[in-house]
Design an enzyme around this catalytic site. Structure first.
Site, PDB file in Angstrom:
ATOM      1  N   GLU A  30       0.278  -9.945  22.613  1.00  0.00           N
ATOM      2  CA  GLU A  30      -0.790 -10.326  23.546  1.00  0.00           C
ATOM      3  C   GLU A  30      -0.269 -11.033  24.805  1.00  0.00           C
ATOM      4  OE1 GLU A  30      -3.610 -12.524  21.226  1.00  0.00           O
ATOM      5  OE2 GLU A  30      -3.861 -10.914  19.761  1.00  0.00           O
TER       6      GLU A  30
ATOM      7  N   GLU B 128      -4.441  -3.647  13.629  1.00  0.00           N
ATOM      8  CA  GLU B 128      -5.381  -4.683  13.184  1.00  0.00           C
ATOM      9  C   GLU B 128      -6.825  -4.161  13.180  1.00  0.00           C
ATOM     10  OE1 GLU B 128      -4.773  -8.446  15.185  1.00  0.00           O
ATOM     11  OE2 GLU B 128      -2.642  -8.039  15.498  1.00  0.00           O
TER      12      GLU B 128
END
Length: 684
Positions: free
Chosen positions: A490, A598
């Site tokens: 991220e 995810e």
């Protein structure tokens, strides 16, 4: 009657017994036989051993109901539901007279379908009052072929106090014509829902018991009964002297289940006689008996025989019967036979479910993110081993877990993940080495002044040294054991002009830290696959920044092997076409692998108090997941792993959002079935 879940052994454990010799005041639940109904009884059972289809009725009239001994969940008989011409055809039961409208009930039955494919059984409550008729789906279950399956529906009778009549309708909407079987139909209030079976012989039949020796006689007896009018009398032949009786139970047993057996025995010989009880197994080639309980039964005293059976999750047998056997060739009596489910009310998976990772073995790995507690829970372990061939530690390999203070590495829990995966031949994804969250503040603190690091050359050197030491220590320790790492997590913010997140990493080091992280990870384990991982990769602006980042790194020779697309999404966003655009974009980078890392699909913000609408949302969730997997299969040359972010809904970081494949009780949702066989998922 309940107890905590126990560890499942490699073979099923035959557990404890206790016996009460001179019974003076045994307490049993209130029981009504099928033909002696009490309107407010706590337990009502129809086992069809009286060769009547009651209380089942045809729905509609073209349906044929027939009592048969060709198959059964327990005992000897079941009901064949045939002659179906429409998907809605099945059986109907008027349950009004059974209900106390201040209570909540569980209505359950066992069902078997013998087609060669999966089918869905549906249970509908039909509520009729003076003005209206309303139908509500009370339960749905996907049935595997040739396996007796328990189907349960809860009925809150107090919600229907004004109803003139309440019907229960059972049909198999995935087939218009195929027959199915029903056995052991019960209605019980929730206090007694743990009881699977109870027989007191007041229905004036032998209740499904069979003699092992055809010369042994079993009959109803009125001269001996514990509390009511009848008991079962067993008279062995003096020639064969075999007084063993059997009660078939295979259809009642669930892998991983725990069952209590109880019955009363009476004999009137001149001395105590040893009785044994247990199970008889038949695998199609041979039989085996396992004794669960032994007890001396004194003359002329009703004695309770009690035994507990634990089944391994891999239990398998063609036929299973409970048996009772005296050590002497005497006549004896049985009464109040019952089977209870110790795990009722506790979450127990269905270990017969098709394996997800086996289903997709020719496409990509199927993974799951799990917390450490899952590795210590034997039920979770069995589910993981059955359905997943890759796991990701949810938090246990993040920087704050592995190095909470400088130089203070803590590997014990991460090592357990490694050991678990090695033992069960499961691949391990490491998550994550570099992130702006769950990284201890000491990483960014000057060791001499205690102040936050700046972007000075001296402070940069401190942070780079810390980063290198962390990466090389962690990756080096698990060299050859972790097959893929989310190296940087991220780091992109599409709202920034240059696309980089203004994290402490960036503010001190600039984008250089990303490149360094991959280089140092590769040095520590040259064979590990290294990934950049991020969320909202379906956003056109964000995915373009990520695409440029990876392309530039690869152009510089930085060892980036793949991109991790998290795929935390909802019903409303994104459209599946955007997911395909993302996959298509990254597939243009030569040699780049794509992992979906995810996955979860949130439905919470759409949910209401309307159960029918919430069911619709679960169907939509399933259809969206199926559409996503259609895309992933299309790109299987580059998509090599797909991971769900959680084992079941209550393990999710989005606990109230119902985002995963199974509910909190391990029961597969439509989302699961959409990946196994979409034909059993409702179309609406």
């Amino acid at each position: 009657m309940m107890r905590s879940l126990k560890s499942r052994k490699l073979v099923f454990i035959l557990a404890m017994l206790f016996l009460i010799n001179a019974i003076v005041s045994l307490k049993f639940i209130t029981y009504s036989s099928a033909n002696q109904l009490a309107s407010k009884s706590k337990y009502i059972e129809y086992n069809f051993e009286n060769k009547s289809v009651s209380p089942l009725a045809k729905y509609p009239s073209n349906v044929v109901l027939k009592v048969t001994n060709s198959t059964c969940a327990e005992g000897t008989f079941s009901v064949l539901v045939a002659g179906r011409k429409n998907a809605n055809d099945g059986v109907i039961v008027d349950i009004t007279k059974f209900l106390d409208f201040s209570r909540e009930y569980e209505v359950s039955f066992y069902v078997l379908q013998t087609t060669k494919k999966l089918q869905r059984i549906s249970v509908t409550l039909e509520i009729l009052d003076s003005n209206d008729k309303n139908q509500v789906i009370a339960a749905e279950k996907v049935l595997l072929p040739n396996i007796w399956t328990k189907v349960s529906a809860k009925v809150q009778a107090s919600n229907y106090k004004k109803a003139k009549r309440i019907n229960l309708i059972v049909n198999m909407p995935t087939s218009k014509s195929d027959s199915f079987y029903i056995d052991l139909f019960t209605i019980k209030d929730l206090e007694n829902a743990y009881v699977l079976k109870q027989e007191n012989f007041e229905n004036k039949n032998t209740g499904g018991f069979l003699p092992e020796d055809k010369n042994c006689k079993i009959t109803l007896a009125k001269d001996r009964a514990y509390s009511s009018a009848y008991s079962l009398k067993v008279q062995p032949s003096q020639k064969t002297k075999n007084g063993k009786i059997l009660f078939p139970i295979k259809g009642l047993l669930q892998k991983g289940g725990t069952y209590d057996f109880s019955l009363l025995v009476y004999q009137d010989s001149s001395k105590p006689v040893n009785f044994s009880a247990g199970i008889k197994l038949n695998d199609g080639k041979s039989t085996k008996e396992i004794v669960l309980a032994k007890q001396n039964v004194a003359p002329k005293k009703w004695t309770q025989l009690f035994a507990t059976l634990d089944l391994d999750t891999r239990f398998s047998a063609k036929d299973v019967s409970f048996f009772v056997k005296p050590a002497a060739a005497i006549s004896y009596y049985l009464d109040l036979y019952s089977i209870s489910d110790e795990n009722w009310g506790q979450p127990v998976p269905d270990y017969n479910l098709p394996s997800l990772c086996e289903k997709y073995k020719n496409y990509f790995k199927i993974g799951v993110a799990v917390p450490y507690r899952a590795l210590t829970n034997p039920v979770d372990v069995e589910v993981i081993k059955r359905h997943f061939n890759s796991i990701t530690p949810e938090n246990e390999m993040k920087p704050e877990s592995l190095q909470p203070y400088e130089g203070g590495f803590s590997f014990s829990i991460a090592d357990e993940y490694v050991d678990f995966c090695k033992k069960d031949n499961i691949s391990l994804r490491g998550h994550t080495l570099v992130w702006h969250q769950q990284t201890p503040s000491w990483f960014f603190t000057n060791p001499e002044t205690g102040e936050k690091l700046t972007n000075s050359e001296k402070d940069k050197e401190i942070l780079l040294d810390r980063l290198k030491k962390h990466i090389q220590t962690v990756v080096g320790r698990y060299k050859g054991k972790v097959y893929a790492w989310d190296v940087v997590n991220e780091a992109i913010d599409e709202n920034q002009p240059d696309g980089y997140r203004r994290s402490d990493w960036y503010n001190i080091l600039g984008p250089e830290y990303i490149e360094k992280a991959f280089i140092w990870a590769h040095e520590a384990d040259p064979k590990a696959k290294l990934f950049y991982n991020d969320y909202s990769t379906e956003d056109p602006y964000k995915r373009e920044f990520i695409y440029k980042l990876i392309k530039n790194l690869k152009a510089k020779g930085v060892p980036v092997h793949g991109v991790g697309l998290q795929c935390h999404i909802s019903l409303d966003w994104p459209d599946v076409s955007e997911i395909e655009e993302t996959v298509k974009l990254f597939s243009r980078i030569p040699g780049l692998e794509i992992h979906f890392t995810e996955i979860d699909i949130s439905i919470a913000k759409n949910m209401t108090d309307d159960d029918a609408y919430n069911r619709y949302l679960l169907v939509q969730q399933a259809q969206k997941l199926k559409a996503i997997f259609d895309v992933l299969k299309k790109y299987r040359n580059v998509v090599t792993s797909v991971t769900f972010w959680g084992l079941k809904d209550d393990y999710s970081w989005l606990r109230g959002d119902m985002p995963l494949l199974s509910d909190k009780d391990y029961q597969p949702k439509f989302a699961f079935w959409s990946l196994i066989d979409p034909s059993v998922v409702p179309k609406e």
